[in-house]
Write an enzyme that holds these catalytic residues in place. Structure first.
Site, short mmCIF file in Angstrom:
data_model
loop_
_atom_site.label_atom_id
_atom_site.label_comp_id
_atom_site.label_asym_id
_atom_site.label_seq_id
_atom_site.Cartn_x
_atom_site.Cartn_y
_atom_site.Cartn_z
N ASN A 11 -2.73 5.08 -1.60
CA ASN A 11 -4.10 5.31 -2.03
C ASN A 11 -4.95 4.17 -1.46
OD1 ASN A 11 -6.50 5.71 -3.34
ND2 ASN A 11 -5.73 5.26 -5.39
N TRP A 12 -5.67 4.48 -0.41
CA TRP A 12 -6.44 3.42 0.26
C TRP A 12 -7.75 3.11 -0.46
CZ3 TRP A 12 -5.93 5.02 6.20
CH2 TRP A 12 -4.58 4.99 6.55
N LYS A 13 -8.06 3.89 -1.47
CA LYS A 13 -9.26 3.66 -2.29
C LYS A 13 -10.50 3.48 -1.39
CE LYS A 13 -6.34 1.64 -5.81
NZ LYS A 13 -6.25 0.89 -7.03
N HIS A 97 -7.25 9.88 -11.03
CA HIS A 97 -6.87 8.46 -10.95
C HIS A 97 -7.59 7.70 -12.07
CE1 HIS A 97 -6.52 4.34 -9.49
NE2 HIS A 97 -5.48 4.77 -8.82
N GLU A 99 -9.12 5.03 -12.08
CA GLU A 99 -10.45 4.51 -11.71
C GLU A 99 -11.50 5.61 -11.80
OE1 GLU A 99 -9.14 2.79 -8.02
OE2 GLU A 99 -7.99 1.32 -9.17
N GLU A 169 0.82 6.05 -13.99
CA GLU A 169 0.27 4.76 -13.60
C GLU A 169 -0.30 4.05 -14.82
OE1 GLU A 169 -0.87 4.74 -9.20
OE2 GLU A 169 -2.58 5.53 -10.28
N GLY A 175 -3.29 -2.83 -9.74
CA GLY A 175 -4.03 -3.90 -9.05
C GLY A 175 -3.98 -5.23 -9.78
N SER A 215 1.10 -1.80 -9.06
CA SER A 215 1.60 -3.03 -8.44
C SER A 215 3.01 -2.87 -7.86
CB SER A 215 1.54 -4.20 -9.43
OG SER A 215 0.20 -4.44 -9.80
N GLY A 236 -1.30 1.36 -4.20
CA GLY A 236 -2.64 0.91 -3.86
C GLY A 236 -2.57 -0.25 -2.87
N GLY A 237 -2.63 -1.47 -3.39
CA GLY A 237 -2.71 -2.68 -2.55
C GLY A 237 -1.70 -2.72 -1.40
C1 PEP Z 1 -3.24 2.75 -7.59
O1 PEP Z 1 -4.42 2.46 -7.54
O2 PEP Z 1 -2.91 3.95 -7.62
C2 PEP Z 1 -2.28 1.65 -7.61
C3 PEP Z 1 -1.08 1.90 -8.05
O3 PEP Z 1 -2.71 0.44 -7.17
P1 PEP Z 1 -1.82 -0.90 -6.97
O4 PEP Z 1 -0.58 -0.50 -6.24
O5 PEP Z 1 -2.70 -1.81 -6.19
O6 PEP Z 1 -1.51 -1.41 -8.35
#
Ligand code: PEP
Length: 254
Positions: A11-13, A97, A99, A169, A175, A215, A236-237
């Site tokens: 997920n490049w957001k 998601h 967010e 999640e 994050g 994470s 994500g990251g």
């Molecule tokens: C996400 O936003 O779906 C996510 C899992 O982010 P991160 O891996 O950065 O925690």
């Protein structure tokens, strides 16, 4: 027990310009080439979809978007339709998601409408659920997740449920660098499977893929993904850099 193919999605957001996205996609394609047995998906922003589609076309890497609206067209400023995503080359779409739920007012009801539209258009939804830190601390994780799964998938047939992916999640792990322990995560995945079994039978519950997100990094991916109810991850990251994303993907190899 069903034989579930793990799915790892990046997920490049709201990161990467078109040029940067194209370069990252090229890096991912190279870094995961030869990896078999894991479904790999990259989810750039809308403006980068077509450019990334050009890179992943004819490779094993799939393209996903980060949201979709349920109406086909019209006066819905800022939204995007299933047809637009399909013509841009998408096969997957992330829905609900945290967010989107936290900052943009998504509810189980709106997620449900988006899920139905995506399925109707043959896009594979990745439906996100998860509790906040406060909810976990108050001991209501199970009821929060149960409500989100039930509400987001309301009215779907078992055949439709079979086609989607659920991403568990925990919001407190996204994050933040905090990760659910493999046991904590697997416990919630097992709960999600039991919610699916109650609504759609054990066979469907056993075949639906449930990703973990929060994470996930190269150093914790394999221990998380080796849990019995965890079928890959939503990343994500660590998906913003090809080498780390590929290392996470490889963590899903049996
Ligand atoms: C996400 O936003 O779906 C996510 C899992 O982010 P991160 O891996 O950065 O925690």
């Amino acid at each position: 027990m069903a034989d579930r193919k793990p799915v790892v999605a990046g997920n490049w957001k709201m990161n990467k310009t078109s040029e940067e996205a194209e370069a990252l996609a090229k890096g991912v394609v190279d870094a995961v080439s030869g990896v078999e047995g894991v479904e790999v998906v990259v989810c750039p922003t809308f403006t980068c979809l077509e450019r990334v589609a050009g890179v992943v076309k004819d490779t094993s890497v799939c393209l996903g978007a980060q949201n979709v609206y349920w109406e086909a067209e019209g006066a819905f400023t800022g939204e995007i339709s299933t047809a637009m995503l399909l013509t841009a080359g998408c096969s997957h779409v992330i829905l609900g998601h945290s967010e989107r739920r936290q900052f943009f007012g998504e509810t189980d009801g709106t997620v449900n409408r988006r899920v139905k539209a995506a399925l109707e258009a043959t896009l594979s939804p990745i439906v996100c659920v998860g509790e906040t830190q406060e909810e976990r601390e108050s001991g209501v994780t199970d009821s929060v997740v149960r409500t989100q799964v039930t509400g987001s998938l309301d009215g779907l047939s078992s055949e439709e449920v079979d086609k989607l992916v659920i991403a568990y999640e925990p919001v407190w792990a996204i994050g933040t660098g905090l990760t659910a322990t493999p046991e904590q995560a697997d416990e919630v995945h097992a709960l999600i499977r039991s919610v699916l079994a109650d609504a759609h039978g054990q066979e469907t519950a056993d075949s639906v893929r449930i990703q973990y997100g929060g994470s996930v990094k190269p150093d914790n991916a394999s221990v998380l993904f080796s849990q019995p109810n965890i079928d890959g991850g939503l990343i994500g990251g660590a998906s913003l850099e090809a080498v780390s994303f590929a290392a996470v993907v490889k963590g899903a190899l049996g």
